[in-house]
Scaffold this motif. Structure first.
Motif, PDB file in Angstrom:
ATOM      1  N   SER A  98       0.827  -1.195   0.000  1.00 16.00           N
ATOM      2  CA  SER A  98       0.000   0.000   0.000  1.00 16.00           C
ATOM      3  C   SER A  98       0.872   1.260   0.000  1.00 16.00           C
ATOM      4  O   SER A  98       0.628   2.205  -0.761  1.00 16.00           O
ATOM      5  CB  SER A  98      -0.914  -0.042   1.228  1.00 16.00           C
ATOM      6  N   HIS A 187      -8.590   5.780  -3.420  1.00 15.60           N
ATOM      7  CA  HIS A 187      -8.684   4.417  -2.875  1.00 15.60           C
ATOM      8  C   HIS A 187      -7.851   3.416  -3.684  1.00 15.60           C
ATOM      9  O   HIS A 187      -7.637   2.292  -3.240  1.00 15.60           O
ATOM     10  CB  HIS A 187     -10.143   3.932  -2.879  1.00 15.60           C
ATOM     11  N   ARG A 191      -6.485  -0.291  -2.523  1.00 17.34           N
ATOM     12  CA  ARG A 191      -7.300  -1.386  -3.046  1.00 17.34           C
ATOM     13  C   ARG A 191      -6.436  -2.377  -3.823  1.00 17.34           C
ATOM     14  O   ARG A 191      -6.564  -3.598  -3.662  1.00 17.34           O
ATOM     15  CB  ARG A 191      -8.394  -0.816  -3.947  1.00 17.34           C
ATOM     16  N   ARG A 194      -4.350  -4.384  -1.400  1.00 17.19           N
ATOM     17  CA  ARG A 194      -5.137  -5.370  -0.663  1.00 17.19           C
ATOM     18  C   ARG A 194      -5.484  -6.560  -1.568  1.00 17.19           C
ATOM     19  O   ARG A 194      -5.423  -7.714  -1.146  1.00 17.19           O
ATOM     20  CB  ARG A 194      -6.420  -4.696  -0.151  1.00 17.19           C
ATOM     21  N   THR A 195      -5.832  -6.282  -2.826  1.00 14.60           N
ATOM     22  CA  THR A 195      -6.147  -7.350  -3.780  1.00 14.60           C
ATOM     23  C   THR A 195      -4.960  -8.296  -3.933  1.00 14.60           C
ATOM     24  O   THR A 195      -5.107  -9.522  -3.864  1.00 14.60           O
ATOM     25  CB  THR A 195      -6.508  -6.737  -5.148  1.00 14.60           C
TER      26      THR A 195
ATOM     27  N   ASP B 161     -17.693  -5.447  -6.899  1.00 15.37           N
ATOM     28  CA  ASP B 161     -17.419  -4.357  -7.837  1.00 15.37           C
ATOM     29  C   ASP B 161     -16.823  -4.945  -9.114  1.00 15.37           C
ATOM     30  O   ASP B 161     -15.642  -5.305  -9.166  1.00 15.37           O
ATOM     31  CB  ASP B 161     -16.458  -3.350  -7.199  1.00 15.37           C
ATOM     32  N   HIS B 164     -13.673  -3.078 -10.813  1.00 15.04           N
ATOM     33  CA  HIS B 164     -12.386  -3.255 -10.125  1.00 15.04           C
ATOM     34  C   HIS B 164     -11.839  -4.662 -10.341  1.00 15.04           C
ATOM     35  O   HIS B 164     -10.642  -4.856 -10.544  1.00 15.04           O
ATOM     36  CB  HIS B 164     -12.541  -2.973  -8.626  1.00 15.04           C
ATOM     37  N   ALA B 204     -11.912  -9.477  -2.118  1.00 17.13           N
ATOM     38  CA  ALA B 204     -11.166  -8.251  -2.445  1.00 17.13           C
ATOM     39  C   ALA B 204     -12.038  -7.188  -3.122  1.00 17.13           C
ATOM     40  O   ALA B 204     -11.745  -6.002  -3.013  1.00 17.13           O
ATOM     41  CB  ALA B 204      -9.978  -8.584  -3.348  1.00 17.13           C
ATOM     42  N   PHE B 205     -13.075  -7.614  -3.815  1.00 22.58           N
ATOM     43  CA  PHE B 205     -13.870  -6.643  -4.574  1.00 22.58           C
ATOM     44  C   PHE B 205     -15.276  -6.485  -4.022  1.00 22.58           C
ATOM     45  O   PHE B 205     -16.165  -5.980  -4.703  1.00 22.58           O
ATOM     46  CB  PHE B 205     -13.898  -7.042  -6.060  1.00 22.58           C
ATOM     47  N   GLU B 207     -18.260  -4.920  -2.268  1.00 24.37           N
ATOM     48  CA  GLU B 207     -18.603  -3.507  -2.103  1.00 24.37           C
ATOM     49  C   GLU B 207     -19.176  -3.248  -0.725  1.00 24.37           C
ATOM     50  O   GLU B 207     -20.379  -2.975  -0.570  1.00 24.37           O
ATOM     51  CB  GLU B 207     -19.636  -3.087  -3.145  1.00 24.37           C
ATOM     52  N   ALA B 211     -14.473  -2.661   2.940  1.00 21.79           N
ATOM     53  CA  ALA B 211     -13.627  -2.971   1.796  1.00 21.79           C
ATOM     54  C   ALA B 211     -13.253  -1.696   1.046  1.00 21.79           C
ATOM     55  O   ALA B 211     -12.137  -1.513   0.621  1.00 21.79           O
ATOM     56  CB  ALA B 211     -14.329  -3.943   0.855  1.00 21.79           C
ATOM     57  N   ARG B 212     -14.205  -0.809   0.891  1.00 20.17           N
ATOM     58  CA  ARG B 212     -13.958   0.410   0.121  1.00 20.17           C
ATOM     59  C   ARG B 212     -12.926   1.306   0.802  1.00 20.17           C
ATOM     60  O   ARG B 212     -12.182   2.000   0.139  1.00 20.17           O
ATOM     61  CB  ARG B 212     -15.245   1.206  -0.073  1.00 20.17           C
TER      62      ARG B 212
END
Lengths: 214, 214
Positions: A98, A187, A191, A194-195, B161, B164, B204-205, B207, B211-212
């Protein structure tokens, strides 16, 4: 490419006039001028004459040493090798990724857009493209310590492919900001980090035959 | 941008001469010539005159209708909207993403490198850049069905999402092949798909507010 360049660290006082100190100072002035011209005018506005004028050096100095705009851009990129940059060390894989992504995001969205202009220039100049490749190779290699630290902490399996993990973590930033040209999204760095960390924890980058052939 | 263009589907036989059928045919010939010239010579070798000659149409036709090279490139990209492309439907999220990535990989590594040249051109021409943005937006929007199918199959949480996830799945291909310029790696499409699918399965995605803000 610009093989005659000395490193910028040759600062022997008794050799200030030439070629050490003065040469290094001229290089700094010229490369600062390239970054400034590139940030203000982009590749299309970048000329060896404008760089020479801004740097306060003679145009033939720029021409003899760097040749052309491609040579100037390549040397701006090559100069980044001389720094002592290391990736952030936050104590966790997701934290490190991050923080790394925040640095990339800042570099890609800052004004004037020097990094974005250098990337764009790599589609114009073969010299700049090769230098950009070398720089990215250097940066990803330096970042591999992020993964080895996570392995040592027991966050990741021993045989984790560091490069694939790092590319997965950082690629969405370049894709969205450089190619898709979407609006900056604060973000995005966290994001993408984290993914990649979640995928890594799930074994996405484990160097096993089954993973490699997946 | 090239707002006078008709769709290519006006094929009324009784109007072959003008403006329907003939206009559509000229457009096809010209856009085919743009792709061929771009693939062979890249942006720097692309001129309206060479396109006109290759297409067998008068240069003033090209000039009046497309204006310049940027207009030609933009129309090549806009023409892709007219197809009925849909993302592959393999029965699983990872399978769909992998098949999608194989298509992107093939497009980015094929010879002549038309797609790579169009992306490079988007750093030269503002018109091409905007058209490339519109095309990617269209393609990612069409791909969202991959995620909604996975949600319906119960592979993913309802509030995933899609954009993403799709960017994460595809970004490593563009990053490695277009920006990092690494050698093509046939494992890349599947690996990037698997990484995104594993991250998606790990939430990971999703919503959710947590997470956001991650």
């Amino acid at each position: 490419m610009t093989g005659a360049d000395p490193g910028p660290d040759d600062t022997r006082p008794q050799a200030r006039r030439r070629p050490g100190g003065r040469t290094a100072r001229v290089r700094r002035q010229v490369l600062d001028a390239v970054r400034a011209e590139l940030g203000e005018h982009g590749y299309d506005g970048l000329t060896t004459d404008a760089v020479a004028a801004r740097a306060g050096v003679h145009r033939t100095t720029v021409y003899r040493r760097w040749g052309d705009v491609g040579g100037l851009l390549a040397d701006v990129l090559d100069a980044a090798f001389d720094d002592d940059w290391q990736p952030p060390d936050t104590g966790s894989l997701e934290g490190d990724l991050s923080a790394l992504n925040e640095e990339i995001y800042a570099a890609l969205t800052t004004q004037p857009p020097v990094m974005a202009a250098l990337i764009a220039a790599s589609f114009r100049s073969e010299k700049a493209a090769r230098a950009q490749q070398r720089l990215w190779e250097d940066r990803y290699a330096r970042c591999e310590v992020v993964v080895s630290r996570a392995v040592r902490r027991g966050e990741l399996p021993a045989h984790t492919d560091a490069r694939h993990l790092l590319v997965a973590a950082t690629a969405p930033l370049y894709h969205q900001l450089v190619l898709l040209r979407t609006a900056p999204d604060p973000h995005l760095p966290g994001r993408a980090a984290r993914t990649a960390a979640l995928a890594a924890a799930a074994g996405a980058f484990a160097e096993s035959p089954s993973a490699r052939d997946a």
